[in-house]
Write a protein that holds these residues in place. Structure first.
Motif, PDB file in Angstrom:
ATOM      1  N   UNK A 393       7.259 -33.480  -9.654  1.00  0.00           N
ATOM      2  CA  UNK A 393       7.928 -34.244  -8.608  1.00  0.00           C
ATOM      3  C   UNK A 393       7.094 -35.454  -8.204  1.00  0.00           C
ATOM      4  N   UNK A 394       7.730 -36.438  -7.550  1.00  0.00           N
ATOM      5  CA  UNK A 394       6.934 -37.516  -6.961  1.00  0.00           C
ATOM      6  C   UNK A 394       5.953 -36.949  -5.939  1.00  0.00           C
ATOM      7  N   UNK A 395       4.846 -37.622  -5.762  1.00  0.00           N
ATOM      8  CA  UNK A 395       3.863 -37.209  -4.765  1.00  0.00           C
ATOM      9  C   UNK A 395       4.383 -37.522  -3.366  1.00  0.00           C
ATOM     10  N   UNK A 396       3.871 -36.801  -2.372  1.00  0.00           N
ATOM     11  CA  UNK A 396       4.195 -37.026  -0.967  1.00  0.00           C
ATOM     12  C   UNK A 396       2.904 -37.247  -0.196  1.00  0.00           C
ATOM     13  N   UNK A 397       2.858 -38.324   0.581  1.00  0.00           N
ATOM     14  CA  UNK A 397       1.715 -38.635   1.434  1.00  0.00           C
ATOM     15  C   UNK A 397       2.202 -38.728   2.877  1.00  0.00           C
ATOM     16  N   UNK A 398       1.572 -37.992   3.785  1.00  0.00           N
ATOM     17  CA  UNK A 398       1.851 -38.071   5.222  1.00  0.00           C
ATOM     18  C   UNK A 398       0.574 -38.510   5.920  1.00  0.00           C
ATOM     19  N   UNK A 399       0.656 -39.598   6.677  1.00  0.00           N
ATOM     20  CA  UNK A 399      -0.532 -40.137   7.334  1.00  0.00           C
ATOM     21  C   UNK A 399      -0.124 -40.876   8.596  1.00  0.00           C
ATOM     22  N   UNK A 400      -1.030 -40.933   9.559  1.00  0.00           N
ATOM     23  CA  UNK A 400      -0.766 -41.641  10.810  1.00  0.00           C
ATOM     24  C   UNK A 400      -1.665 -41.147  11.914  1.00  0.00           C
ATOM     25  N   UNK A 401      -1.095 -41.009  13.121  1.00  0.00           N
ATOM     26  CA  UNK A 401      -1.907 -40.673  14.291  1.00  0.00           C
ATOM     27  C   UNK A 401      -2.015 -39.183  14.558  1.00  0.00           C
ATOM     28  N   UNK A 402      -1.143 -38.368  13.979  1.00  0.00           N
ATOM     29  CA  UNK A 402      -0.998 -36.972  14.410  1.00  0.00           C
ATOM     30  C   UNK A 402      -2.042 -36.067  13.786  1.00  0.00           C
ATOM     31  N   UNK A 403      -2.829 -35.402  14.641  1.00  0.00           N
ATOM     32  CA  UNK A 403      -3.665 -34.305  14.191  1.00  0.00           C
ATOM     33  C   UNK A 403      -2.797 -33.078  13.931  1.00  0.00           C
ATOM     34  N   UNK A 404      -3.366 -32.108  13.246  1.00  0.00           N
ATOM     35  CA  UNK A 404      -2.618 -30.891  12.930  1.00  0.00           C
ATOM     36  C   UNK A 404      -2.860 -29.868  14.039  1.00  0.00           C
ATOM     37  N   UNK A 405      -2.359 -30.196  15.227  1.00  0.00           N
ATOM     38  CA  UNK A 405      -2.550 -29.381  16.414  1.00  0.00           C
ATOM     39  C   UNK A 405      -1.230 -29.206  17.148  1.00  0.00           C
TER      40      UNK A 405
END
Length: 477
Positions: A393-405
């Motif tokens: 599959x195509x790769x997925x990138x998630x990025x920005x301000x949100x911590x994983x909390x």
């Protein structure tokens, strides 16, 4: 009389419980929990700020994010819209800061406004930068005097992350407001003095945590979605950002206009984003996500990861129990997972016993998931990235301000991320993979990370302390 007191006490308790329940669950205002439509992502780029040690142990900073902010502001003619969490007063800049980024930004905005008097500047920021109304921020006053619209986010319109305190504040303290005069306590978030009411407001533990820029770029629009703040004390942090243009930038602007609206701004009009076109899954595409929509996309990405695929996570905080359970499930399905975490040596400049990462990571490490620590030397590994790659599959990138909390993902903080789907050859995906590999493995000339054992914490007491803090909202992460 005793019966009357019982009735009054019961009514007061009922009002307190109802306030806590409602404001932690109430409908979100316009502009929040946005799942933007998929847009073309052909020219999206990944920007990196990296701090590392060379072979001789010397510290180096290599930065791109603020420089791109300054370049875009310097060519804007119609509109500059900024939403930034931490943006310190340059007058309060610490003498040992790596770079005076707040001064650079203020200077760039004022210079461009002098060159282009018709330029509209909209700055949305968090009340942390005024010590919640108890500190006079000279840079915000200077921008207002130059004609910029400075909007302090009305956090009370959003949901409450710390309901046991938030309800008391709403019922008995909020009505007293705050003042920049006669502060007698140390500023809880910076130099100078602040009032007791600043401390009481800070205990609400909520934030507009976004870090975005939107400007006109020729005949179109360009935006940056970042993990980087604009306070001098964090100018040497490891961060990342994604650039986007066209319709996706307008989607972002519309969300920010919603925040400006519920925070009391008037007279702000922004272009309407066009309807979404149908895009093939093979086409490089992206969309903006905010608040709980970020959680939904993260969980979907992890829960649908397949054997033969790789999940790479690099983040400042990982404590969200749903994310941890999803990662454990993916590991059991045979998905390869690597997690690179900040060791949480400090929170807002104050020493920390490693909460939450050193405790939360135990669940992953004991299950056999590979965990390493960013080997920080005063800075933080402040980026927030999840990359799924490999397979068919195509790769997925998630990025920005949100911590994983919980605060970042469960509709409590105001957050903004970008989800990018593209082939491994796409420049942003390729750069994200390369950066993670360098940060994970180090190189002969650039040292970024160390082993899990370096900061492992076997304490059961601190583990359950983290769990209680995450569940209750009595935490800064």
């Amino acid at each position: 009389m005793s019966g009357l007191w019982i009735v009054l006490l019961g009514a007061g308790l009922g009002l307190y419980v109802a306030t806590a329940w409602w404001h932690s669950r109430k409908p979100l205002p316009s502009g929040l929990k946005v799942t933007g439509p998929w847009r073309d992502a052909g020219d999206s780029r990944l920007l990196l700020d990296e701090t590392f040690l060379d072979a001789d142990g010397q510290r180096h900073c290599r930065q791109q994010i603020v420089d791109e902010w300054l370049r875009l502001i310097g060519q804007a003619r119609r509109l500059v819209m900024i939403d930034i969490f931490q943006f310190n007063d340059p007058a309060d800049s610490p003498p040992d800061c790596h770079r005076r980024v707040s001064f650079e930004l203020v200077d760039a905005l004022l210079a461009r406004k002098r060159e282009m008097p018709e330029l509209e500047i909209v700055l949305i920021t968090d009340p942390i930068n005024t010590a919640y109304g108890g500190h006079q921020a000279t840079h915000l006053t200077e921008l207002r005097a130059a004609g910029a619209q400075v909007i302090i986010t009305r956090l009370s319109a959003s949901r409450d992350p710390n309901p046991t305190w938030n309800a008391l504040w709403r019922l008995a303290i909020r009505q007293w407001g705050n003042t920049t005069r006669n502060g007698w306590l140390p500023n809880p978030v910076g130099p100078g003095r602040a009032t007791l009411r600043s401390y009481l407001a800070a205990l609400n533990l909520n934030a507009n945590h976004r870090k975005t820029l939107v400007v006109d770029d020729g005949d179109g629009w360009r935006a940056i979605v970042s993990s980087a703040n604009l306070d001098d004390g964090s100018s040497d942090y490891r961060d990342l950002a994604l650039t986007l243009s066209g319709s996706a930038a307008l989607d972002l602007m519309a969300s920010e206009a919603g925040i400006a609206g519920f925070s009391g701004a008037s007279g702000l009009t922004v272009p309407t984003p066009p309807p979404a076109a149908q895009l093939s899954t093979a086409t490089p595409r992206l969309r903006i996500l905010s608040e709980g929509a970020i959680r939904d996309a993260l969980l979907h990405t992890v829960e649908t990861a397949q054997p033969g695929e790789q999940l790479d996570i690099e983040t400042l905080y990982l404590s969200h129990r749903g994310m941890i359970k999803a990662l454990l499930g993916a590991h059991r399905r045979g998905v390869a997972i690597r997690v690179l975490l900040d060791p949480n040596k400090a929170h807002f400049g104050r020493p920390s016993p490693g909460i939450p990462n050193r405790q939360a990571s135990r669940d992953l490490h004991e299950a056999g998931i590979a965990v390493r620590w960013s080997d920080t030397r005063g800075e933080q590994a402040h980026g927030k990235l999840l990359l799924r790659s490999g397979g068919n599959r195509p790769a997925t990138l998630l990025a920005g301000s949100a911590n994983l909390t919980r605060r970042s993902l469960d509709d409590l903080n105001l957050e903004l991320n970008v989800q990018l789907e593209a082939t491994l050859a796409h420049p942003a995906i390729d750069r994200a993979r390369d950066a993670f590999e360098r940060h994970w493995h180090n190189t002969s000339h650039e040292h970024y990370s160390t082993t899990y054992a370096a900061h492992a914490d076997p304490s059961r007491l601190r583990y359950w302390r983290y769990r209680a803090m995450e569940a209750s909202g009595w935490c800064v992460f």
